[in-house]
Design a protein around this motif. Sequence first.
Motif, PDB file in Angstrom:
ATOM      1  N   TRP A 224     -26.990  -0.798  -2.064  1.00  0.00           N
ATOM      2  CA  TRP A 224     -25.554  -0.529  -2.098  1.00  0.00           C
ATOM      3  C   TRP A 224     -25.259   0.657  -1.208  1.00  0.00           C
ATOM      4  O   TRP A 224     -25.991   1.649  -1.228  1.00  0.00           O
ATOM      5  N   ASP A 225     -24.193   0.569  -0.397  1.00  0.00           N
ATOM      6  CA  ASP A 225     -23.916   1.646   0.556  1.00  0.00           C
ATOM      7  C   ASP A 225     -23.169   2.831  -0.055  1.00  0.00           C
ATOM      8  O   ASP A 225     -22.806   3.769   0.644  1.00  0.00           O
ATOM      9  N   GLY A 226     -22.931   2.787  -1.368  1.00  0.00           N
ATOM     10  CA  GLY A 226     -22.277   3.904  -2.026  1.00  0.00           C
ATOM     11  C   GLY A 226     -20.759   3.827  -2.000  1.00  0.00           C
ATOM     12  O   GLY A 226     -20.088   4.666  -2.583  1.00  0.00           O
ATOM     13  N   GLU A 227     -20.218   2.826  -1.329  1.00  0.00           N
ATOM     14  CA  GLU A 227     -18.768   2.708  -1.207  1.00  0.00           C
ATOM     15  C   GLU A 227     -18.240   1.324  -1.556  1.00  0.00           C
ATOM     16  O   GLU A 227     -17.346   1.182  -2.380  1.00  0.00           O
ATOM     17  N   ALA A 228     -18.775   0.294  -0.886  1.00  0.00           N
ATOM     18  CA  ALA A 228     -18.149  -1.019  -1.046  1.00  0.00           C
ATOM     19  C   ALA A 228     -19.086  -2.213  -0.934  1.00  0.00           C
ATOM     20  O   ALA A 228     -18.791  -3.275  -1.453  1.00  0.00           O
ATOM     21  N   ASN A 229     -20.195  -2.056  -0.231  1.00  0.00           N
ATOM     22  CA  ASN A 229     -21.023  -3.225   0.091  1.00  0.00           C
ATOM     23  C   ASN A 229     -22.354  -3.216  -0.650  1.00  0.00           C
ATOM     24  O   ASN A 229     -23.104  -2.245  -0.582  1.00  0.00           O
TER      25      ASN A 229
END
Length: 97
Positions: free
Chosen positions: A61-66
Motif C-alpha cells: 500500500w502506498d500510504g495514500e490510495a493504492n
Amino acid sequence: MGFSMTGRKIDTEGCQGVRFKNVTPEVFSCMKKKLQDYGIEVQSGNSGMLEGNGIVAHFSWDGEANLVIEIKERSLNTYCGQVSGKLKAFWRECQGL
C-alpha cells in the motif's frame, strides 16, 4: 503443467496483482481487520505478507490510495476469482464506512 499433488498450487497466472484504488488509511485498516477476522494473518506496516485460510499473498500500500495484493500460493480448491472476489467485497464494505 504447474500443478502439484501437494495440495497447493504456486500461481504463475490469474492471481497476479489484485489492485485497489481509493484506499485511504481508514479503508486500509478496515480491510486488514476484515482479513484478520476472516482468519488471515496480516503483517503490520504498509507492505508485507498475508497468510491464512489456504492463501499466501503479498500486499503493498502506498500510504495514500493504492493497494496491490499479489496472491503467491493458494490451496487447490481455492480459485483466484474467489480470493479476489472476497478481497473486493471487503474493499466495498470498507468504502462504505
